[in-house]
Design an enzyme around this catalytic site. Structure first.
Site, short mmCIF file in Angstrom:
data_model
loop_
_atom_site.label_atom_id
_atom_site.label_comp_id
_atom_site.label_asym_id
_atom_site.label_seq_id
_atom_site.Cartn_x
_atom_site.Cartn_y
_atom_site.Cartn_z
N PRO A 145 0.83 -1.21 0.00
CG PRO A 145 0.28 -0.75 2.23
CD PRO A 145 1.13 -1.65 1.39
N PRO A 171 4.36 -2.35 -6.22
CG PRO A 171 5.66 -0.42 -6.48
CD PRO A 171 5.41 -1.79 -7.07
N GLY A 207 -3.15 -6.51 -11.99
CA GLY A 207 -3.27 -7.30 -10.76
C GLY A 207 -3.77 -8.72 -10.98
CD GLU A 245 -1.14 -8.50 7.95
OE1 GLU A 245 -1.57 -7.77 8.84
OE2 GLU A 245 -0.88 -9.70 8.13
CB CYS A 279 -3.98 -0.47 9.02
SG CYS A 279 -2.35 -0.86 9.65
#
Ligand code: NAP
Length: 477
Positions: A145, A171, A207, A245, A279
């Site tokens: 991220p 990235p 992706g 995550e 986060c």
């Protein structure tokens, strides 16, 4: 910007495709390439070809290469800090703090050389044994991220490589520059060709090709829950192991007996560092009714002093892009329309060169319902909804009432109360009377829609190792 594939810097086919704007000034910083499927396949093939030799090395050799990366980053750290300030908008203390974190993580993983042990287990008869050995997965896809763009790269690459895996790093399209800089240090350190590969491009275009690829055995991704779910669906095609995550919605809980100064100081960090784009940021405030007014006043007074503008001498940076600004306004407008009281705080950037930056003033929201979006969705900005509470069970129920389950904070002097919370709270992390962030030796993990598996500690390292069984009977003469 160039790709790094099979130990070589490669000129991309689509050289300057994706624009990157400065969060601090709003101006175009640079354009960077979007990988084609052929380039992505090249990176995957290169990682696959490098795997047999790399996995046959000893973890001491691998750790010594990581030590070289450590020394390179430490001696050139001001370059990385500069990139973090420019492309992410971090203020200088945050940029330095992130590089400290990068080095701390590297140091921690380096220390695991020759400590990746297996088990020697008793068999079903006296002359049988099971050797359980931990072996690398193979090709690891690392998707990172933008909010901690250097730390997240190292938190994935260091354990993956230490365990003998090879890596393709893609990235975030908001911060490819810091990833490119770090990959250069891996190249300069002398990692063999193909062990570390680097491409850029939008996750929505390249992706799926990466995630669904049969040669990818493990995907480690830090990002939003929405994208994590998408990746989980796509990865069913190759059954890749997943480390996800994802988002957070940390409850920040202040009980009536709390040390208020400690609670306020911690809240200022938990809400405003990285402009709330973390986060583990405080995303919901629950305060005991006996101290609610006093605590809110203290919070407002402190928040009024937040300054924005130059990364060198302000106390809070901007949001990452214009989409983050409009998204934050949308959720705030919705709360206002629902009858919530909105208090805007802090000092906006006044200098001319920062007027087009993506700065967002701190905002306190009072009177919103627990079921409203402002209490349920990740805001990722310096905006905080607050509510008063009066009962331990009610507080626990409100805290656990979230689809996310990463960090939580509790302030109290009552050890019994704190321990009951520690037992019952359904979050991966509970910080009692202290701020984060998570330590390298802690296992950073989340419950519910915050994802799967975790990072850090010996448990995080073991995520990068497959447990394999060899049965042996040694009864014959
Ligand atoms: P994001 O939009 O989900 O992106 C994360 C990464 O996934 C980026 O590299 C992105 O590339 C890539 N990606 C996007 N779509 C993809 C696809 N279809 N296939 C493969 N990869 C794809 O997240 P973000 O906005 O960068 O990060 C903020 C989020 O990260 C927040 O929700 C925050 O809570 C979470 N976060 C969690 C932790 C934790 O430890 N739990 C730590 C930090 C941040 P592009 O940029 O090119 O789209």
């Amino acid at each position: 910007m160039e790709f790094y594939i099979n130990g070589q810097y490669i000129k991309p086919e689509n050289e300057s495709e994706i624009p990157k704007y400065s969060p601090v000034t709003g101006e175009l910083l640079y354009k960077f390439p979007s990988a084609t499927k052929a380039e992505a396949q090249n990176a995957i093939d290169s990682a696959m070809d490098a795997f047999p030799n790399w996995s046959a090395t000893n973890s001491k050799e691998r750790s010594m290469l990581l030590l070289k990366v450590y020394n390179l980053i430490e001696s050139q750290r001001s370059e990385l800090e500069d990139i973090l300030m420019k492309e992410n908008g971090k203020i200088i203390s945050e940029a330095k703090g992130e590089v400290d974190g990068v080095l701390d993580q590297l140091w921690y993983y380096i220390g695991f050389e020759r400590k990746l042990n297996g088990d020697y287990v008793e068999g079903d008869t006296g002359m049988r044994r099971i050797i359980q050995s931990r072996v690398p997965y193979g090709v690891v896809l690392a998707l990172t991220p933008w909010n901690f763009p250097a730390a997240m790269v190292v938190r994935k690459l260091a354990p993956a490589l230490l365990c003998g895996n090879t890596v393709i790093l893609k990235p975030s399209s908001d911060t490819p520059g810091s990833a490119e800089w770090i990959v250069k240090k891996f190249s300069e350190a002398g990692f063999p060709k193909g062990v570390v590969n680097f491409i850029t491009g939008s996750g929505s275009t390249i992706g799926d090709y990466l995630v669904e690829n049969r040669k990818v055995s493990l995907i480690t991704m830090t990002g939003s829950t929405e994208v994590g779910q998408h990746i989980m669906n796509k990865a069913s095609s190759n059954m890749a192991k997943l480390i996800l995550e994802l988002g957070g919605k940390a409850p920040f809980m202040v009980w009536k007996d709390a040390d208020l100064k400690n609670a306020i100081d911690t809240l200022m960090w938990a809400k405003y560092s990285n402009a709330g784009q973390s986060c583990i940021a405080a995303e919901r405030l629950y305060v005991h009714e006996d101290i609610y007014s006093k605590f809110i006043q203290l919070f407002k007074d402190a928040s009024m002093k937040i300054t924005m503008g130059s990364p060198i001498n302000s106390s809070m940076g901007p949001l990452i892009n214009s989409k983050a600004v409009s998204g934050t306004s949308k959720i705030l407008n919705e709360a206002a329309e629902g009858g919530s009281k909105i208090t805007k705080m802090g000092l906006a950037a006044s200098e001319k060169q920062f007027r087009n930056g993506f700065f967002y003033n701190p905002v306190l929201v009072e009177g919103a319902d627990q079921n409203s979006n402002i209490f349920q969705e990740e805001i990722f900005a310096p905006v905080l909804p607050a509510m008063s509470v009066n009962d331990e069970e009610q507080l626990l129920q409100l805290a656990n009432d979230s689809k996310y389950g990463l960090a939580s904070y509790l302030f109290t002097r009552d050890i019994g109360f704190a321990m009951r919370f520690s037992e019952k709270i359904r979050f991966g992390e509970l910080y009692i009377n202290m701020p984060g962030p998570e330590s390298s030796q802690g296992y950073h993990t989340g419950f519910r829609m915050t994802g799967q598996a975790g990072e850090g500690s010996v448990h995080g390292i073991e995520e990068y190792l497959h447990l394999k069984n060899t049965y042996i009977d040694f009864s014959m003469d």
